[in-house]
Design a protein around this motif. Structure first.
Motif, PDB file in Angstrom:
ATOM      1  N   THR A   1      -0.150   6.373 -11.043  1.00 30.67           N
ATOM      2  CA  THR A   1      -0.396   5.493  -9.899  1.00 30.67           C
ATOM      3  C   THR A   1       0.825   5.446  -8.989  1.00 30.67           C
ATOM      4  O   THR A   1       0.708   5.559  -7.764  1.00 30.67           O
ATOM      5  CB  THR A   1      -0.765   4.077 -10.369  1.00 30.67           C
ATOM      6  N   ALA A   2       2.008   5.310  -9.579  1.00 30.80           N
ATOM      7  CA  ALA A   2       3.240   5.231  -8.792  1.00 30.80           C
ATOM      8  C   ALA A   2       3.479   6.522  -8.007  1.00 30.80           C
ATOM      9  O   ALA A   2       3.832   6.481  -6.824  1.00 30.80           O
ATOM     10  CB  ALA A   2       4.424   4.929  -9.707  1.00 30.80           C
ATOM     11  N   VAL A   3       3.275   7.662  -8.653  1.00 32.52           N
ATOM     12  CA  VAL A   3       3.467   8.948  -7.962  1.00 32.52           C
ATOM     13  C   VAL A   3       2.481   9.086  -6.809  1.00 32.52           C
ATOM     14  O   VAL A   3       2.843   9.534  -5.722  1.00 32.52           O
ATOM     15  CB  VAL A   3       3.336  10.122  -8.965  1.00 32.52           C
ATOM     16  N   SER A   4       1.240   8.663  -7.020  1.00 31.80           N
ATOM     17  CA  SER A   4       0.238   8.725  -5.942  1.00 31.80           C
ATOM     18  C   SER A   4       0.639   7.839  -4.775  1.00 31.80           C
ATOM     19  O   SER A   4       0.465   8.207  -3.612  1.00 31.80           O
ATOM     20  CB  SER A   4      -1.126   8.297  -6.476  1.00 31.80           C
ATOM     21  N   MET A   5       1.195   6.675  -5.079  1.00 37.57           N
ATOM     22  CA  MET A   5       1.647   5.761  -4.015  1.00 37.57           C
ATOM     23  C   MET A   5       2.803   6.362  -3.237  1.00 37.57           C
ATOM     24  O   MET A   5       2.819   6.335  -1.999  1.00 37.57           O
ATOM     25  CB  MET A   5       2.078   4.424  -4.612  1.00 37.57           C
ATOM     26  N   ILE A   6       3.761   6.923  -3.946  1.00 36.52           N
ATOM     27  CA  ILE A   6       4.926   7.516  -3.275  1.00 36.52           C
ATOM     28  C   ILE A   6       4.495   8.678  -2.388  1.00 36.52           C
ATOM     29  O   ILE A   6       4.932   8.786  -1.238  1.00 36.52           O
ATOM     30  CB  ILE A   6       5.978   7.953  -4.313  1.00 36.52           C
ATOM     31  N   CYS A   7       3.614   9.535  -2.896  1.00 33.22           N
ATOM     32  CA  CYS A   7       3.107  10.644  -2.076  1.00 33.22           C
ATOM     33  C   CYS A   7       2.345  10.118  -0.862  1.00 33.22           C
ATOM     34  O   CYS A   7       2.461  10.658   0.234  1.00 33.22           O
ATOM     35  CB  CYS A   7       2.214  11.562  -2.912  1.00 33.22           C
ATOM     36  N   GLY A   8       1.588   9.045  -1.048  1.00 34.76           N
ATOM     37  CA  GLY A   8       0.874   8.421   0.069  1.00 34.76           C
ATOM     38  C   GLY A   8       1.826   7.898   1.124  1.00 34.76           C
ATOM     39  O   GLY A   8       1.602   8.072   2.332  1.00 34.76           O
TER      40      GLY A   8
ATOM     41  N   GLY B   1       7.982  -2.482   9.210  1.00 31.92           N
ATOM     42  CA  GLY B   1       7.651  -1.567  10.300  1.00 31.92           C
ATOM     43  C   GLY B   1       8.798  -0.671  10.696  1.00 31.92           C
ATOM     44  O   GLY B   1       9.129  -0.555  11.871  1.00 31.92           O
ATOM     45  N   ALA B   2       9.432  -0.047   9.743  1.00 35.74           N
ATOM     46  CA  ALA B   2      10.547   0.857  10.020  1.00 35.74           C
ATOM     47  C   ALA B   2      10.067   2.087  10.790  1.00 35.74           C
ATOM     48  O   ALA B   2       8.882   2.392  10.818  1.00 35.74           O
ATOM     49  CB  ALA B   2      11.205   1.274   8.709  1.00 35.74           C
ATOM     50  N   ALA B   3      11.012   2.783  11.366  1.00 39.13           N
ATOM     51  CA  ALA B   3      10.695   4.006  12.116  1.00 39.13           C
ATOM     52  C   ALA B   3      10.097   5.056  11.174  1.00 39.13           C
ATOM     53  O   ALA B   3      10.390   5.059   9.985  1.00 39.13           O
ATOM     54  CB  ALA B   3      11.965   4.546  12.757  1.00 39.13           C
TER      55      ALA B   3
ATOM     56  N   THR C   1       2.261   9.469   5.026  1.00 39.54           N
ATOM     57  CA  THR C   1       2.115   8.626   6.219  1.00 39.54           C
ATOM     58  C   THR C   1       3.466   8.340   6.875  1.00 39.54           C
ATOM     59  O   THR C   1       3.590   7.429   7.675  1.00 39.54           O
ATOM     60  CB  THR C   1       1.403   7.303   5.870  1.00 39.54           C
ATOM     61  N   ARG C   2       4.481   9.140   6.484  1.00 42.41           N
ATOM     62  CA  ARG C   2       5.823   9.079   7.085  1.00 42.41           C
ATOM     63  C   ARG C   2       6.490   7.723   6.905  1.00 42.41           C
ATOM     64  O   ARG C   2       7.135   7.212   7.814  1.00 42.41           O
ATOM     65  CB  ARG C   2       5.762   9.493   8.550  1.00 42.41           C
ATOM     66  N   ARG C   3       6.315   7.158   5.710  1.00 43.23           N
ATOM     67  CA  ARG C   3       6.998   5.906   5.370  1.00 43.23           C
ATOM     68  C   ARG C   3       8.010   6.202   4.275  1.00 43.23           C
ATOM     69  O   ARG C   3       7.671   6.705   3.233  1.00 43.23           O
ATOM     70  CB  ARG C   3       5.989   4.862   4.912  1.00 43.23           C
ATOM     71  N   GLY C   4       9.232   5.889   4.497  1.00 43.91           N
ATOM     72  CA  GLY C   4      10.275   6.161   3.522  1.00 43.91           C
ATOM     73  C   GLY C   4      11.614   5.808   4.129  1.00 43.91           C
ATOM     74  O   GLY C   4      11.652   5.252   5.218  1.00 43.91           O
ATOM     75  N   PRO C   5      12.686   6.104   3.502  1.00 44.79           N
ATOM     76  CA  PRO C   5      12.800   6.722   2.196  1.00 44.79           C
ATOM     77  C   PRO C   5      12.299   5.797   1.088  1.00 44.79           C
ATOM     78  O   PRO C   5      12.120   4.607   1.307  1.00 44.79           O
ATOM     79  CB  PRO C   5      14.302   6.998   2.055  1.00 44.79           C
ATOM     80  N   VAL C   6      12.094   6.360  -0.089  1.00 42.19           N
ATOM     81  CA  VAL C   6      11.536   5.627  -1.218  1.00 42.19           C
ATOM     82  C   VAL C   6      12.543   5.610  -2.353  1.00 42.19           C
ATOM     83  O   VAL C   6      13.105   6.650  -2.699  1.00 42.19           O
ATOM     84  CB  VAL C   6      10.226   6.293  -1.704  1.00 42.19           C
ATOM     85  N   LEU C   7      12.786   4.437  -2.905  1.00 48.05           N
ATOM     86  CA  LEU C   7      13.612   4.307  -4.101  1.00 48.05           C
ATOM     87  C   LEU C   7      12.679   3.991  -5.250  1.00 48.05           C
ATOM     88  O   LEU C   7      12.012   2.956  -5.243  1.00 48.05           O
ATOM     89  CB  LEU C   7      14.644   3.185  -3.943  1.00 48.05           C
ATOM     90  N   ALA C   8      12.592   4.878  -6.214  1.00 48.75           N
ATOM     91  CA  ALA C   8      11.736   4.672  -7.376  1.00 48.75           C
ATOM     92  C   ALA C   8      12.611   4.588  -8.613  1.00 48.75           C
ATOM     93  O   ALA C   8      13.526   5.387  -8.787  1.00 48.75           O
ATOM     94  CB  ALA C   8      10.733   5.812  -7.511  1.00 48.75           C
TER      95      ALA C   8
END
Length: 96
Positions: free
Chosen positions: A68-75, A17-19, A79-86
């Motif tokens: 699938t991974a790109v769709s998840m990262i964009c999702g 539940g990060a900011a 929804t303002r969840r990140g940052p993302v390490l792929a």
């Protein structure tokens, strides 16, 4: 086995539940998304709706893992969840 290193436990836990996160660049619209098959959509639901902390995508070549991974990262970014390490085994997967 070391219970503290049980990766399956982490995969069942929900996120912390990060900011909210503001993406640094543009994020593709949901309407412009590539069509996903049933299995890919199920994986998306697990990650986006159930908010899993850890997800592993595996399968033979050409089965849509990168899509699938790109769709998840964009999702996540929509929804303002990140940052993302792929990460990926090769530069090709990471570049996509």
């Amino acid at each position: 086995p070391n219970p503290e290193a049980d990766i399956s436990k982490a995969s069942r836990e929900q996120d912390v539940g990060a900011a909210p996160y503001e993406a640094k660049g543009s994020v593709p619209d949901d309407n412009r998304s590539i069509k996903l098959n049933r299995s890919q959509e199920a994986a998306m639901r697990l990650v986006l709706e159930r908010r899993r902390r850890f997800s592993l995508i595996q399968g033979p070549p050409g089965t849509g893992k990168t899509t699938t991974a790109v769709s998840m990262i964009c999702g996540w970014l929509r929804t303002r969840r990140g940052p993302v390490l792929a990460s990926a085994f090769s530069n090709r997967g990471t570049d996509n």
